[in-house]
Design a protein around this motif. Sequence first.
Motif, PDB file in Angstrom:
ATOM      1  N   VAL A  42      -9.185   2.564   0.408  1.00  9.53           N
ATOM      2  CA  VAL A  42      -8.878   1.185   0.039  1.00  9.53           C
ATOM      3  C   VAL A  42      -8.186   0.474   1.196  1.00  9.53           C
ATOM      4  CG1 VAL A  42      -7.455  -0.252  -1.484  1.00  9.53           C
ATOM      5  CG2 VAL A  42      -8.786   1.637  -2.449  1.00  9.53           C
ATOM      6  N   ARG A  43      -7.266   1.157   1.837  1.00 10.08           N
ATOM      7  CA  ARG A  43      -6.562   0.561   2.971  1.00 10.08           C
ATOM      8  C   ARG A  43      -7.524   0.276   4.127  1.00 10.08           C
ATOM      9  NH1 ARG A  43      -3.899   2.006   7.767  1.00 10.08           N
ATOM     10  NH2 ARG A  43      -1.961   0.835   8.115  1.00 10.08           N
TER      11      ARG A  43
ATOM     12  N   LEU B 284      -3.331   8.663  -8.480  1.00  9.67           N
ATOM     13  CA  LEU B 284      -3.794   7.288  -8.697  1.00  9.67           C
ATOM     14  C   LEU B 284      -5.113   7.239  -9.466  1.00  9.67           C
ATOM     15  CD1 LEU B 284      -2.925   5.656  -5.240  1.00  9.67           C
ATOM     16  CD2 LEU B 284      -1.562   5.689  -7.329  1.00  9.67           C
TER      17      LEU B 284
ATOM     18  N   LEU C  34      -6.080  -0.507  -9.196  1.00 14.73           N
ATOM     19  CA  LEU C  34      -5.326   0.441 -10.018  1.00 14.73           C
ATOM     20  C   LEU C  34      -5.619   0.276 -11.504  1.00 14.73           C
ATOM     21  CD1 LEU C  34      -1.856   0.061  -8.254  1.00 14.73           C
ATOM     22  CD2 LEU C  34      -3.416   2.016  -8.051  1.00 14.73           C
TER      23      LEU C  34
ATOM     24  N   TRP D 178      -7.161   6.027  -2.060  1.00 13.77           N
ATOM     25  CA  TRP D 178      -6.233   4.992  -1.610  1.00 13.77           C
ATOM     26  C   TRP D 178      -6.301   4.790  -0.102  1.00 13.77           C
ATOM     27  CZ3 TRP D 178      -4.856   1.279  -4.335  1.00 13.77           C
ATOM     28  CH2 TRP D 178      -3.717   0.504  -4.082  1.00 13.77           C
TER      29      TRP D 178
ATOM     30  N   ARG E 298       1.375   4.227  -2.922  1.00 16.59           N
ATOM     31  CA  ARG E 298       1.126   5.617  -2.537  1.00 16.59           C
ATOM     32  C   ARG E 298       2.327   6.515  -2.840  1.00 16.59           C
ATOM     33  NH1 ARG E 298       1.249   6.875   3.684  1.00 16.59           N
ATOM     34  NH2 ARG E 298       3.445   6.482   3.140  1.00 16.59           N
TER      35      ARG E 298
ATOM     36  N   TRP F 274       0.832  -1.209   0.000  1.00 18.86           N
ATOM     37  CA  TRP F 274       0.000   0.000   0.000  1.00 18.86           C
ATOM     38  C   TRP F 274       0.866   1.258   0.000  1.00 18.86           C
ATOM     39  CZ3 TRP F 274      -0.730   4.206   3.213  1.00 18.86           C
ATOM     40  CH2 TRP F 274      -1.871   4.975   2.974  1.00 18.86           C
TER      41      TRP F 274
END
Length: 480
Positions: free
Chosen positions: A50-51, A42, A78, A47, A34, A30
């Motif tokens: 997403v984490r 992105l 992605l 993002w 980043r 991750w």
Amino acid sequence: MVAGCASPRRVTKLTEDQRAANLASFDHVWRTVRDKHYDPELGGIDWEGVRAELRPRVEAARSIDEARAVMREMIGRLGESHFAIIPADVYTAVDAAETSQAKVDEAPGDGDERSVSRDVRASSSRDRVDDVGADKSAPVARSDADSDSGDGDDDEGDVGLDLRVVDGQALVVRVNDGSPAAVAGVRPGWVLTQIDGRPIAPIIETLSAEYAGSSLRELVLTQAVARRLHGEVGEPIDLVMLDGEDREQTLTLTRARAPGKRAKLGNMPPIRVECEWRWLRDDIGYIRLSLFFDPPMVMRKLNQALSEMRDARGVIFDLRGNGGGIGAMAMGISGLFVRERGRKLGTMITRDNELKFAVFARPTAYQGPLAILVDGASASTSEIFAGGMQALGRARVFGTPTAGAALPSIIERLPNGDGFQYAFANYVSEDGTRLEGHGVVPDEAAPPNRADLLAGRDPAIEAAIRWIPTYPSCRSDRIH
């Protein structure tokens, strides 16, 4: 589980250390995306979100397979082709090939990072051009880079075989003249089945499944098989092969030093580079470059070759098995065939800058028909050169699609033992074609096949020879 038993497959419970390693791996992937992806936005993906969504699933995963699936889902968001989580057992096979082959692909703009496109280094590029398609009576001009003095003890030996996996078999597509394999009578079209008593079919099956649908499949397979043929100079190796009559041949060969000029760049390990040429039939010149490396030697040899070929009916430039190298060399070599100033092959985009691959045009550049040969083991700078010349309309491309590994990329081992590959740049050819994950698509497909190879024919060379007389005139507009 005993075969035939109907009980469900047991899932081994992860230890706390394994669970922690999976979480550390997730976090590393991750953060890397980043911090290093060429697009800091992105593409608009949240993002952080997403984490927050996926990390609890890794923490709750009951097996490494479940944790790996979540990480693959994360990078799948992605929509990029060259971000991958590679299982530990497959990574070990890939990494074995990469260790000695991933020496060269330091394109401009890579910074201090070692650029590796999975196991993108073409050991096949060690082998010299075979006589397939050549006129035996024609004068031959060869590079003197077949050997050099002052070799160290760090050279890797091989047996002189160039292989590709075709229809699930490791097919010999070229045999290096004078090599241990050639002396033993091995010919193009033979099939390799065992190395030192170990069948290679399981390797092919495992990697074929893992890379199914990937443009890197042929490259990874080529390297995984070829790596097992390498070893110390003077070391014996046992091979089992099928000859042209499908008879099993058991051979014991002694590895010899690979041909080519030994070259080094900075602190990188030494590597051998071949740049050679000859005349084919019908006054057609043939040039083969094994790697984009050692600029002084390569440019000197190419200038000499093209000086002798200035009146050639056409030129065939063979980049099959060329795994790349120094990106800037594509700009200089393209200028040997382009006179018009202000042209470029394409643009590489990183997080911090853009690098335009300008053509270093020359007023004396060769202007006749140019055919470029590529295959799935042509990668990186080979793709930048071939795709750029194709986009400019200066060359017609023959062979099979390239590896789609034009970008500088990295493979790292994760805390849980898996591998993580990621690209940190984007590359677009002059006509807008994105090579990464797609590769250079030939204008005319000419894949290798066993029947032609056994008959002494190279399908790609033959296709190029047929095309050259149809070239209408010495021009720089699109060739089709």
